[in-house]
Design a protein around this motif. Structure first.
Motif, short mmCIF file in Angstrom:
data_model
loop_
_atom_site.label_atom_id
_atom_site.label_comp_id
_atom_site.label_asym_id
_atom_site.label_seq_id
_atom_site.Cartn_x
_atom_site.Cartn_y
_atom_site.Cartn_z
N SER A 247 0.82 -1.22 0.00
CA SER A 247 0.00 0.00 0.00
C SER A 247 0.85 1.26 0.00
O SER A 247 0.35 2.34 -0.34
CB SER A 247 -0.94 0.00 1.22
OG SER A 247 -1.97 -0.95 1.06
N GLY A 251 0.94 -0.61 -4.79
CA GLY A 251 -0.43 -0.95 -4.46
C GLY A 251 -0.67 -2.45 -4.40
O GLY A 251 0.13 -3.26 -4.87
N LYS A 313 -4.57 1.09 -1.26
CA LYS A 313 -4.22 1.56 -2.60
C LYS A 313 -4.16 0.35 -3.53
O LYS A 313 -3.42 -0.60 -3.27
CB LYS A 313 -2.86 2.27 -2.57
CG LYS A 313 -2.33 2.69 -3.93
CD LYS A 313 -0.94 3.28 -3.77
CE LYS A 313 -0.32 3.62 -5.13
NZ LYS A 313 1.07 4.15 -4.96
N THR A 316 -2.54 -0.24 -10.04
CA THR A 316 -3.22 0.26 -11.23
C THR A 316 -2.70 -0.35 -12.53
O THR A 316 -3.12 0.05 -13.61
CB THR A 316 -3.08 1.79 -11.32
OG1 THR A 316 -1.69 2.14 -11.36
CG2 THR A 316 -3.76 2.47 -10.13
#
Length: 343
Positions: A247, A251, A313, A316
């Protein structure tokens, strides 16, 4: 004819089927998602649109069946629980691309196929379940799982399971094959036992003192915490906390449940209407409340229970890159003989 084919498929695969009388407005669904997880959403869709849904559920083999059926397939949609199955269906040539403003607006790009052949509907994080009694730290990274301090303290399911392959593929996407191989060897050396069982079984092992941390998907915590039929699972859940790896940097790895439009969908327009509905505000709220998953529609918040596990998080990186690395991930599991367990 289509109803007969659906019934024959159910008998052949030994699967459950819901086959109401055919009507002008219908959509036929092959599903890897268990019926109780999607029935509330499909019922809401029918109530809103009048379009009936016919569902075939199976644990495996649906994309192969679609390929064998060819142009005669009654399938309109395939619902799946993992990027591997969705991308595998694409590679089998049983999907068709969809260009749709609703789907492209509501579903972030990293959760959509670059060619428009599959779409994510929910996400789930691959997290660490950690013993409240024996693990003091409140943060962790996936890389840290190879640290010798965890020797004999890690439980996990098979390295060849689709959820594990997804995580390993994400490591390859970020770190490359050689570094991931070294990492996987380190994780294997730290295992408390041979990989076995499902994600909940790993939490049971933590509760029993057999290991201190395990890998698992987030929604299993919700399933355990609310399991009135097997209340002992509530005790398992109470014995651990969720740690969201990485995190502080790239992520936490997330996977998806998703949908694709069958190549020869006989009810294409209705199928696309259902795809739009599954990505809508109403359906995303239902997904959040019923399945303990994270909606892909960013305006919809997770359920109160899911939010109680803490914020995190999400990685992505595009799932297209992870899908591309899955074959190599499976090869690495065999190369290091991961499922043999620690030496």
């Amino acid at each position: 004819m289509k109803k007969t084919m659906l019934a024959a498929l159910a008998a052949t695969l030994g699967v459950s089927a819901s086959l109401p009388a055919l009507a002008a407005g219908e959509v036929n669904i092959y599903s890897y998602r268990q019926p109780f997880l999607i029935e509330p959403i499909l019922e809401a869709f029918t109530k809103e649109t009048g379009i009936q849904t016919n569902v075939i559920f199976a644990k495996k083999g649906l994309e192969a069946r679609m390929k064998a059926e060819g142009e005669n397939s009654p399938a309109d949609l395939l619902l799946s629980v993992d990027i591997g199955k969705l991308n595998g269906a694409k590679l089998e040539g049983v999907a068709q691309p969809v260009k749709n403003a609703v789907l492209e607006t509501n579903i972030p790009a990293q959760y959509r196929d670059v060619d428009g052949q599959w779409f994510g509907l929910t996400t789930r994080a691959r997290v660490i379940y950690a013993s409240k009694e024996r693990v003091e730290q409140t943060s962790i990274t996936y890389e840290e799982l190879a640290d010798p301090k965890w020797k004999g303290r890690i439980c996990t399911r098979s390295g060849q399971h689709v959820y594990t392959i997804g995580l390993i593929a994400s490591m390859i996407a970020h770190k490359g094959e050689e570094e991931t191989k070294t990492w996987l060897e380190g994780v294997k050396a730290n295992l408390a036992r041979r990989p076995t069982g499902n994600d909940r079984a790993q939490v049971k092992s933590i509760y029993a003192g057999e290991c201190d941390i395990s890998l698992g998907n987030t929604y299993y915590m919700g399933q355990m915490q609310t399991n009135d039929k097997e209340p002992e699972q509530k005790d398992w859940a109470e014995s651990v906390r969720i740690l969201f790896p990485n995190s502080e940097d790239r992520g936490t790895h997330v996977n998806i449940s998703g949908v694709l439009l069958a190549k020869y969908a006989p009810n294409k327009d209705n199928a696309i209407k259902l795809m739009e509905y599954l990505a809508s505000d109403a359906a995303q709220h239902l997904y959040a409340e019923v399945n303990f998953e994270y909606p892909v529609l960013e305006s919809v918040e997770p359920s109160k229970l899911v939010k109680s596990w803490g914020s995190f998080k999400a990685d992505t990186i595009s799932l297209n890159k992870i899908a591309d690395a899955r074959t190599k991930a499976s090869e690495l599991v065999d190369i290091v003989d991961f499922d043999a367990g620690p030496n």
